[in-house]
Structures are given as C-alpha cells and as structure tokens.
Scaffold this active site. Structure first.
Site, PDB file in Angstrom:
ATOM      1  N   GLN A 114      43.738  13.003 -20.661  1.00  0.00           N
ATOM      2  CA  GLN A 114      43.948  12.988 -22.114  1.00  0.00           C
ATOM      3  C   GLN A 114      43.929  14.388 -22.714  1.00  0.00           C
ATOM      4  O   GLN A 114      44.260  14.560 -23.889  1.00  0.00           O
ATOM      5  CB  GLN A 114      42.875  12.138 -22.807  1.00  0.00           C
ATOM      6  CG  GLN A 114      43.006  10.648 -22.528  1.00  0.00           C
ATOM      7  CD  GLN A 114      44.236  10.020 -23.185  1.00  0.00           C
ATOM      8  OE1 GLN A 114      44.787  10.541 -24.159  1.00  0.00           O
ATOM      9  NE2 GLN A 114      44.682   8.896 -22.651  1.00  0.00           N
ATOM     10  N   SER A 142      48.343  13.419 -15.905  1.00  0.00           N
ATOM     11  CA  SER A 142      49.388  12.399 -15.863  1.00  0.00           C
ATOM     12  C   SER A 142      50.491  12.814 -16.832  1.00  0.00           C
ATOM     13  O   SER A 142      50.224  13.037 -18.017  1.00  0.00           O
ATOM     14  CB  SER A 142      48.793  11.057 -16.279  1.00  0.00           C
ATOM     15  OG  SER A 142      49.804  10.095 -16.347  1.00  0.00           O
ATOM     16  N   CYS A 170      44.692   0.334 -20.993  1.00  0.00           N
ATOM     17  CA  CYS A 170      44.504  -0.401 -19.747  1.00  0.00           C
ATOM     18  C   CYS A 170      43.531  -1.549 -19.906  1.00  0.00           C
ATOM     19  O   CYS A 170      43.516  -2.467 -19.114  1.00  0.00           O
ATOM     20  CB  CYS A 170      44.017   0.559 -18.673  1.00  0.00           C
ATOM     21  SG  CYS A 170      44.853   2.134 -18.780  1.00  0.00           S
ATOM     22  N   ASN A 179      39.477   8.907 -23.452  1.00  0.00           N
ATOM     23  CA  ASN A 179      40.715   8.290 -23.926  1.00  0.00           C
ATOM     24  C   ASN A 179      40.512   7.353 -25.093  1.00  0.00           C
ATOM     25  O   ASN A 179      41.441   7.098 -25.854  1.00  0.00           O
ATOM     26  CB  ASN A 179      41.401   7.542 -22.778  1.00  0.00           C
ATOM     27  CG  ASN A 179      40.452   6.696 -21.973  1.00  0.00           C
ATOM     28  OD1 ASN A 179      39.464   7.202 -21.437  1.00  0.00           O
ATOM     29  ND2 ASN A 179      40.718   5.421 -21.889  1.00  0.00           N
ATOM     30  N   GLY A 234      47.996   9.441 -13.175  1.00  0.00           N
ATOM     31  CA  GLY A 234      46.579   9.758 -13.360  1.00  0.00           C
ATOM     32  C   GLY A 234      45.695   8.874 -12.497  1.00  0.00           C
ATOM     33  O   GLY A 234      44.702   9.339 -11.918  1.00  0.00           O
ATOM     34  N   THR A 235      46.055   7.609 -12.370  1.00  0.00           N
ATOM     35  CA  THR A 235      45.241   6.670 -11.591  1.00  0.00           C
ATOM     36  C   THR A 235      45.177   7.124 -10.130  1.00  0.00           C
ATOM     37  O   THR A 235      44.094   7.161  -9.532  1.00  0.00           O
ATOM     38  CB  THR A 235      45.843   5.251 -11.687  1.00  0.00           C
ATOM     39  OG1 THR A 235      45.833   4.871 -13.076  1.00  0.00           O
ATOM     40  CG2 THR A 235      45.058   4.250 -10.871  1.00  0.00           C
ATOM     41  N   HIS A 273      52.952  11.378 -18.345  1.00  0.00           N
ATOM     42  CA  HIS A 273      53.389  10.596 -19.519  1.00  0.00           C
ATOM     43  C   HIS A 273      52.455  10.726 -20.715  1.00  0.00           C
ATOM     44  O   HIS A 273      52.718  10.199 -21.788  1.00  0.00           O
ATOM     45  CB  HIS A 273      53.637   9.123 -19.153  1.00  0.00           C
ATOM     46  CG  HIS A 273      52.424   8.274 -18.942  1.00  0.00           C
ATOM     47  ND1 HIS A 273      52.003   7.359 -19.873  1.00  0.00           N
ATOM     48  CD2 HIS A 273      51.557   8.178 -17.914  1.00  0.00           C
ATOM     49  CE1 HIS A 273      50.937   6.719 -19.416  1.00  0.00           C
ATOM     50  NE2 HIS A 273      50.647   7.205 -18.224  1.00  0.00           N
TER      51      HIS A 273
HETATM   52  N1  PLP Z   1      42.516   8.676 -16.975  1.00  0.00           N
HETATM   53  C1  PLP Z   1      42.528   8.613 -18.315  1.00  0.00           C
HETATM   54  C2  PLP Z   1      41.473   9.304 -19.107  1.00  0.00           C
HETATM   55  C3  PLP Z   1      43.546   7.897 -18.969  1.00  0.00           C
HETATM   56  O1  PLP Z   1      43.564   7.838 -20.299  1.00  0.00           O
HETATM   57  C4  PLP Z   1      44.544   7.239 -18.184  1.00  0.00           C
HETATM   58  C5  PLP Z   1      45.583   6.424 -18.838  1.00  0.00           C
HETATM   59  O2  PLP Z   1      45.434   5.939 -19.938  1.00  0.00           O
HETATM   60  C6  PLP Z   1      44.480   7.353 -16.781  1.00  0.00           C
HETATM   61  C7  PLP Z   1      43.450   8.077 -16.217  1.00  0.00           C
HETATM   62  C8  PLP Z   1      45.502   6.714 -15.911  1.00  0.00           C
HETATM   63  O3  PLP Z   1      46.707   7.439 -15.926  1.00  0.00           O
HETATM   64  P1  PLP Z   1      48.085   6.753 -15.468  1.00  0.00           P
HETATM   65  O4  PLP Z   1      48.512   5.881 -16.588  1.00  0.00           O
HETATM   66  O5  PLP Z   1      49.023   7.896 -15.269  1.00  0.00           O
HETATM   67  O6  PLP Z   1      47.830   6.023 -14.199  1.00  0.00           O
END
Ligand code: PLP
Length: 393
Positions: A185, A205, A331, A152, A72-73, A207
């Site tokens: 999410q 993402s 995070c 999230n 996701g990042t 996972h």
């Molecule tokens: N965006 C949102 C809304 C998230 O909740 C998260 C992870 O918690 C991410 C992006 C980042 O995803 P990833 O963990 O796959 O890098």
C-alpha cells in the site's frame, strides 16, 4: 445525473495510459519468451532486464536483488515461507503484527501448522506497532520479522525504519534476523528505499500504483537466507520458477517510474482531498470517528466507523449513488467477519462492523469529495433510523 466516483484506490488503481502503451507491443509483435535464444526472445529478455533495473533504481538496490512475481500475495508468501524454511536450522520463531494483510497472516498460520511459532504483536489504538514490543518479542530462535509498511484498511504507517535499525543492532551484537515488510500500500505514496527502511525483503504489487494486475515485485537482499517456493524452471536466477509476465513487468516498471516521479504532487493532491473528506465527514455525521493514526497515515486513506450502522449497508447505498468505497480490505469484504484490523485497535465487534474506507487517487477532485460529504450524512442517518438498535436508543 448519477455520478461515478471511484474512491477505492487501495483495492486497485486504473492502469496509467503510458504503462498500457509501454505494454502493448509485448502482447503482439514483441511476444518472445525471454528464456529462448533467438533475437525475438532476447528483445523480451532485454525489456524484462530494463524493467528490473528501473525497479532497482527506485528501491535503491542492485537489479540482481529484484524478483518479479504474480502479485503482492505471492511476494508475501515467498518472502515469509522462503526465509522461514530456509532458516529452519537456526530457529523456528517468527514475529509479525495482528494487523497484517491476510497474505501475511495466513502464511504465518500455515507455518504454525508446519511447526513454527509465531508472535502476533498487538497495536495501539491508532494501529501502531510499538518498536519496544518487537524488541521484547525477539528470542534466540527468532529467524524472521515481518511487519507491514502501511496498513491497507486504516492507512497507519508503521515505524519500519526504526525496526530496521533494531534488527541491524541485533545482527551486530547477537544474531541475524531476516526483516520483511509488505509495502504493497505504500508504493507511490512513501519512500521505499530499502536502505532507508533497513529491510532484507520487501513486497510490492503493481496494480496498487497504476500498473497492471497480476504483477508483483519481491526485493531479496543479497545474502538473505531464502528457499525458493516454486519448482519448474530457472527463471529469476532460480528464485522464482515460471515464464515471466513480460507485458505486465514492462507495465509495472513504467508505472513505478511515473509514480516515483510524481510522488510529491500525488501525495499533496491526495492529502488535501483526504483532509477535506475527513473534516466533512466528522463534522457532518454525529458519532463518526476516524480509524487509524490521525497524522502518521497514508496520504490517500480516510477510514471511519459509523457506530449503529453496518459498513456493508453504507457501501451499497453509496454504490447506488455512484460512489465506490470499501467496508474493509477488498480481500475480506466478501466475508461477514469483522475486520481483524479494527478489533486489534480495540474497537468492539459491533462498531468494527460499521467501518468504511475511502482511498483517494490522482483522478479524484474536490467536487467529488464534496459530493460524498453531501450524500453520506443522509445515508448514515437513514440507515441508523432503520436499525433495530434505533428503537432502543
Ligand atoms: N498486502 C497488502 C497490504 C494489500 O493491501 C494487498 C492487496 O490488497 C496485498 C498484500 C495483496 O496484493 P495482490 O492483490 O497483488 O495479491
């Protein structure tokens, strides 16, 4: 007996055993590099392309518009930087919200340092972005709008389809603005059809929907201005260089198919547990309150504030009792900063420190919810009694 109750599915989910099974051959006998020419490699190529088609079917787009990333990042980073740098000639203004994930916020801050202007829209007390605020913020220089589909931390679902409509009207009468949503999410719980949402870019993402970690999906609508952010290879039609994570991609596709097939029963299951948890917590703990929208929220998210206690302390006590939850986003939980999401909803710094999130999943049961409801009031009351503020009350 000490229980093990996992209620942190917004941080990550266990991988669906059927996704694991689908992945396994691609670690061993079917290990080829999809970019090579021989039969072993072509088998891997075919698996990646089948996975791409499966993603496209769920997103309601062409398979050519699906790009696999590392999570996701990365999807958020390349969407925002790719669209912003690609459109620099037509403008330098970006609109986002104050409650985005750090993958979006910090990317926007990076772009501010590179000369872009960013508007961080406020939200109401339930964490909702107002469509009218988006419209007011648009200028002649706006090139990108990025607003998340679901938050999230407190689970509020944002009016993405309405914003998509607004962006379409602007494209018809004035100018084209790229519209991105972070749907990380939302996958598994909400419809992520890109036409319904009216988005040009979308991040996922694996996972978060019972797929493997380290696999992201990036939807890029055909014709959207985009500058690739990675150099070094022609993979993903020159839009994301790097050898594909074949087992991960296969697992992600299997997981999204299973999630889409079971979306209704999953949502019903989670919502029943969520509402039971909310009733039990609010009824059993004086002064506690729900954060986020009371109705327009993710079916699996129950997040609260417990004024007078540190969320971190509750978390540790819960862990001692075998319950895994979160005191904010995964995070940011390593930092002692109050959550920017809580502050944006008008919650004070002190109360923001008392936030706690439970996020439910397929494996959770009513018995587990009742267990949490039975231990949480004791934990909060004990911590409140120990707090220095207790003496003043
Ligand atoms: N965006 C949102 C809304 C998230 O909740 C998260 C992870 O918690 C991410 C992006 C980042 O995803 P990833 O963990 O796959 O890098």
């Amino acid at each position: 007996m000490r229980k093990a109750v996992y209620m942190d599915h917004a941080a990550t989910t266990p991988v669906n055993p059927r996704a694991v099974e689908a992945m396994l051959p691609f670690f061993s006998q079917r290990f080829g590099n999809p970019s090579s020419v021989y039969a072993l490699a072509q088998e891997a190529r075919q698996a990646v392309e089948e996975a791409r088609q499966a993603m496209a079917d769920i997103l309601g787009c062409s398979e050519r518009e699906v790009i696999f990333t590392s999570g996701g990042t990365e999807s958020d980073n390349i969407a925002i930087k790719g669209a912003a740098y690609g459109s620099q000639k037509s403008g330098n203004h970006i609109i986002t919200s104050a409650i985005e994930h750090h993958a979006v916020l910090e990317t926007c801050q990076h772009l501010e340092r590179a000369g872009f202007e960013v508007t961080y829209l406020p939200v109401d007390q339930h964490g909702l972005v107002r469509v009218g605020d988006v419209e007011k913020a648009i200028t002649d220089r706006t090139v990108l709008i990025t607003i998340m589909l679901a938050n999230n931390e407190m689970g509020t679902v944002e009016p993405i389809a309405e914003i998509g409509q607004l962006v379409k009207e602007w494209a018809r009468s004035k100018k084209k603005i790229a519209f991105h949503t972070d749907a990380v999410q939302a996958a598994g719980a909400l419809d992520i059809n890109v036409e319904g949402l009216g988005v040009d870019m979308l991040s996922l993402s694996a996972h978060k929907f019972y797929g493997p970690k380290g696999v992201g999906i990036f939807y890029l609508r055909r014709g959207t201005v985009f500058t690739p952010q990675q150099s070094g290879g022609s993979q993903e039609r020159n839009r994301r260089a790097g050898t594909e994570n074949v087992p991960g991609i296969v697992g992600a596709a299997e997981a999204i198919k299973l999630a889409a097939g079971g979306r209704e029963s999953y949502s019903q299951h989670c919502q029943g547990l969520r509402d039971r948890l909310i009733r039990g917590v609010l009824g059993g703990i004086e002064g506690s309150f729900l954060t986020g929208h009371p109705i327009q929220r993710l079916s699996n998210n129950a997040s609260f504030c417990f004024p007078g206690v540190e969320g971190e302390s509750i978390l540790l006590s819960l862990d001692f009792e075998g319950v895994a939850a979160s005191s904010g986003s995964a995070c940011t939980s390593a930092s002692l900063e109050p959550s920017h999401v809580m502050l944006a909803m008008g919650i004070s710094v002190e109360v923001a420190h008392s936030s706690l999130r439970f996020s439910l999943g397929t494996e959770n049961t009513e018995e587990e919810v009742d267990y949490v409801i039975s231990i949480l009031p004791g934990i909060v009351n004990r911590l409140r009694a120990m707090s220095p503020l207790a003496a003043e009350r």
